[in-house]
Design an enzyme around this catalytic site. Structure first.
Site, PDB file in Angstrom:
ATOM      1  N   HIS A   1     100.825  56.553  65.128  1.00  0.00           N
ATOM      2  CA  HIS A   1     100.799  57.886  65.727  1.00  0.00           C
ATOM      3  C   HIS A   1      99.520  58.136  66.517  1.00  0.00           C
ATOM      4  O   HIS A   1      99.411  59.137  67.231  1.00  0.00           O
ATOM      5  CB  HIS A   1     100.953  58.938  64.618  1.00  0.00           C
ATOM      6  CG  HIS A   1     101.198  60.319  65.114  1.00  0.00           C
ATOM      7  ND1 HIS A   1     100.279  61.344  64.978  1.00  0.00           N
ATOM      8  CD2 HIS A   1     102.261  60.865  65.764  1.00  0.00           C
ATOM      9  CE1 HIS A   1     100.762  62.455  65.510  1.00  0.00           C
ATOM     10  NE2 HIS A   1     101.960  62.193  65.988  1.00  0.00           N
TER      11      HIS A   1
ATOM     12  N   HIS B   1      98.637  71.651  70.499  1.00  0.00           N
ATOM     13  CA  HIS B   1      98.950  70.343  69.942  1.00  0.00           C
ATOM     14  C   HIS B   1      97.715  69.585  69.454  1.00  0.00           C
ATOM     15  O   HIS B   1      97.829  68.632  68.697  1.00  0.00           O
ATOM     16  CB  HIS B   1      99.692  69.516  71.012  1.00  0.00           C
ATOM     17  CG  HIS B   1     100.324  68.272  70.505  1.00  0.00           C
ATOM     18  ND1 HIS B   1      99.879  67.016  70.844  1.00  0.00           N
ATOM     19  CD2 HIS B   1     101.377  68.075  69.672  1.00  0.00           C
ATOM     20  CE1 HIS B   1     100.634  66.101  70.252  1.00  0.00           C
ATOM     21  NE2 HIS B   1     101.540  66.710  69.533  1.00  0.00           N
TER      22      HIS B   1
END
Length: 704
Positions: A448, A606
């Site tokens: 990720h 984000h």
């Protein structure tokens, strides 16, 4: 002998249910659709976001809970929390939100559109002239796209595609032909997929009448003209349904065997996955719903009463009608204050670090960096992690150019990035065929982290250049997601980025190899605990101690308990959480020193930022990782420090704008916070961030 009183057992720290916390976040999205201060057509987009979020939620979380409910009772008891009760509670909340959603649309947005001379009309609202125009439009642009299926004894099974709107037709009262009809001919049920993609839009613009503008759902165009499809029936009733299927990929997270084949197989299963929810129009005749259930095998537990229209995500494509005052004012990407606006970037990165703030500044700097490296004869290798790649990825195209120019290109592709597997697979195969070294993830882990590393020969030695980011290498999302990225040639960081890429090759435990980066699954959790302990120790000594965390999600129980411990020790903790948070702030004896707020506004927040007071020598990390068990233990994640003081001050200033926001900031219970401070001056973090970065661009900084 005196009896000693037994002390009561300490109360177990309270946590908020994850599912209800996520639904609370989605309600914040709905609040934006309800807010009259948001431009009207943007409010429609927030309706689309709410709908899209809820669709995904049913496909993943609700579907998962339904699988858990079907486990044996003894197995369910080991889960800690009864999935049956969880499912009931969240479905009750979903029902409340959907009712509010419908009311917002009918009694809020539709009247507001009419005030702006925009009419979303149905077949019942048309003038004779409009009806004739719609009939002609239907015959020329729609009719040939339709293919109804009869639900009769000849059809053994009806397959409904995932996330697709279907129209049902209930045909009754056959026209008289002078002959007596059999009972089976008196009524028919038919189903037809809405041809939204082939038509190109869910909406049809009708001719303007004076100042009045008219828009019609494609569904209603079909409803208006359905009688021409079935002339042998006097009465044709048309209603909508939509199915959401289980989207969890039931694959072993390992690369032994052919992972690509497993992913492809699982994607095919997703289309035929277990039904998670069938939305239906409550006005639909019982005979039609019964026929749908019989032919699809869908049970009552999957039925969810919806409305006349489904797939509100299609409102992303609602026409703007040229009315610029009903959308956000443009925020064109700003030029960067220290990166060259044209020409080569590598010399500038060799001199100093540069912070990229998306979407306020352009993602083109990233693609330019890769393209420049691809063409630079002194660059020997490029390594990158790709988690979510756009279907027309400029980053992937630049990497293909690098391969063509003879560079050694290593691409770590995450094939298990939910809902982006298909695009990732496409580019992985294309890059591999071109000659890139493609690594398909890590056994039992998701990759990720967002990392780019370039090796360049300079003065007889290799020098490393890196880009570390909180956001994906994705041109599409970079225009709507608020993220931070760092261009650097600082060997303290680049050498450790190189160590992360070595892990992808040798799969050796890297614990103890990182001094500056915090890397999961090796030491991220442990280093965070140590940083929190440092604040706890300072607080116990009476020193100033604080933690500021900006996250998308805070769910890991151990980390929450650690924050509770810090709060009880006197550490001041500020949380900026966009989505899920299972921590309950402000509770006496548990979290009275913890405050929490989150921002939902024009862009999707984000970026993740961790700040620790550290006795006045503040530590600040920008990260790819939320504080969830999966991120800390089952993913490759990287948190990186901002070492250059000027840039650290910039990140801190942008973070402080979010802390001071008194326009779009809400607490964990969705109450707006900071409104009392608005009289002294409005702070709207995202708009003020744009203004701040615009000023930086105007007084362009010189290299250090």
């Amino acid at each position: 002998m005196e009896k000693t009183e037994k002390k009561p057992a300490a109360a177990k720290p309270e946590l908020l249910n994850r599912e209800l916390s996520w639904l609370a976040f989605n309600r914040r999205v709905l609040q934006e659709a309800q807010n009259p201060q948001v431009p009207l057509l943007e409010r429609l987009k927030f309706m689309a976001i709410f709908s899209s979020n809820l669709d995904e939620y049913f496909k993943v979380r609700v579907a998962t809970l339904r699988r858990l409910v079907k486990l044996k009772k003894k197995t369910r008891a080991k889960l800690g929390e009864d999935p049956t009760e969880q499912l009931k509670n969240l479905l009750d909340e979903v029902g409340r939100q959907q009712e509010e959603f419908g009311d917002t649309f009918r009694n809020g947005l539709l009247p507001a559109l009419r005030e702006q001379h925009i009419h979303l009309v149905s077949e019942h609202d048309l003038s004779e002239e409009q009806r004739n125009w719609v009939q002609q439009y239907f015959e020329q642009h729609v009719q040939d796209l339709l293919s109804p299926v009869i639900l009769d004894e000849n059809l053994h099974h009806l397959f409904l595609k995932d996330q697709t709107v279907y129209l049902t037709f209930y045909l009754t009262e056959p026209t008289s032909t002078g002959k007596k009809k059999k009972h089976t001919d008196d009524q028919r049920v038919m189903v037809m997929e809405m041809p939204t993609k082939r038509h190109g839009s869910r909406f049809v613009q009708l001719p303007v009448v004076g100042d009045e503008r008219f828009v019609m759902f494609l569904d209603d165009v079909v409803r208006c003209c359905a009688h021409t499809l079935f002339p042998k029936f006097e009465k044709v009733q048309v209603h909508a349904i939509k199915l959401s299927r289980d989207a969890e990929l039931d694959i072993q997270e390992e690369v032994s065997g052919n992972l690509m084949a497993k992913i492809k197989s699982s994607l095919q299963k997703r289309e035929t996955g277990y039904p998670a929810r069938l939305l239906y129009d409550p006005a639909m005749p019982k005979e039609v719903l019964k026929a749908i259930m019989q032919k699809t095998g869908i049970g009552k537990e999957e039925l969810v009463e919806g409305s006349r229209y489904h797939n509100f995500r299609d409102f992303f494509g609602f026409p703007d009608l040229g009315l610029t005052h009903l959308v956000y004012e443009p925020h064109p990407p700003l030029p960067h204050p220290t990166l060259p606006r044209t020409g080569k970037m590598i010399p500038a990165i060799a001199l100093r670090d540069h912070l990229l703030n998306l979407p306020y500044q352009s993602f083109d700097y990233v693609t330019r960096f890769i393209t420049e490296a691809a063409q630079d004869p002194q660059v020997s290798s490029i390594s990158i992690t790709l988690y979510r790649v756009s279907s027309k990825s400029e980053v992937a195209k630049a990497l293909l150019k690098a391969v063509k120019h003879g560079k050694q290109v290593t691409v770590v592709v995450e094939l298990k990035a939910r809902f982006d597997e298909e695009s990732n697979m496409y580019w992985a195969e294309k890059l591999q065929k071109a000659g890139a070294n493609v690594i398909y993830g890590i056994p039992e882990l998701k990759v990720h982290s967002k990392l780019l590393l370039i090796t360049r020969a300079e003065e007889g030695q290799n020098r490393l250049y890196a880009y570390l980011s909180t956001g994906n290498f994705n041109e599409v999302t970079s225009s709507i997601y608020a993220d931070h990225g760092l261009f650097t040639s600082d060997p303290r960081l680049t050498s450790e980025v190189g160590e992360v890429f070595r892990y992808f090759h040798d799969r050796q435990d890297k614990t103890g190899q990182f001094e500056h980066l915090l890397v999961a699954p090796f030491e991220l959790r442990e280093r965070l605990n140590a940083l929190i302990d440092g604040e706890i120790n300072r607080a116990k000594k009476g020193e100033d101690a604080y933690i500021i965390l900006k996250l998308n999600a805070l769910q890991d129980e151990r980390m929450i308990l650690k924050l509770y411990e810090a709060s009880e020790a006197g550490v001041r903790i500020e949380l900026l959480i966009r989505g899920i948070s299972c921590l309950i702030p402000g509770r006496a004896g548990q979290s009275e020193n913890i405050s929490q707020r989150g921002i939902v506004d024009r862009y999707l927040e984000h970026a993740r930022i961790y700040v620790f007071g550290n006795g006045g020598d503040e530590k600040l990390y920008v990260a790819s990782s939320d504080w969830m068990a999966r991120n800390l233990d089952r993913r490759v994640e990287v948190a990186f420090p901002i070492l250059q003081p000027e840039l650290r001050a910039e990140v801190r200033h942008l973070l402080d704008l979010q802390r001071q926001d008194n326009v779009k900031s809400r607490d964990w219970q969705n109450n707006f916070v900071g409104q009392e401070e608005a009289e002294a001056g409005r702070v709207r973090a995202q708009f003020d961030t744009y203004a701040y970065l615009k000023k930086l661009a105007s007084r362009r900084r010189k290299p250090a």
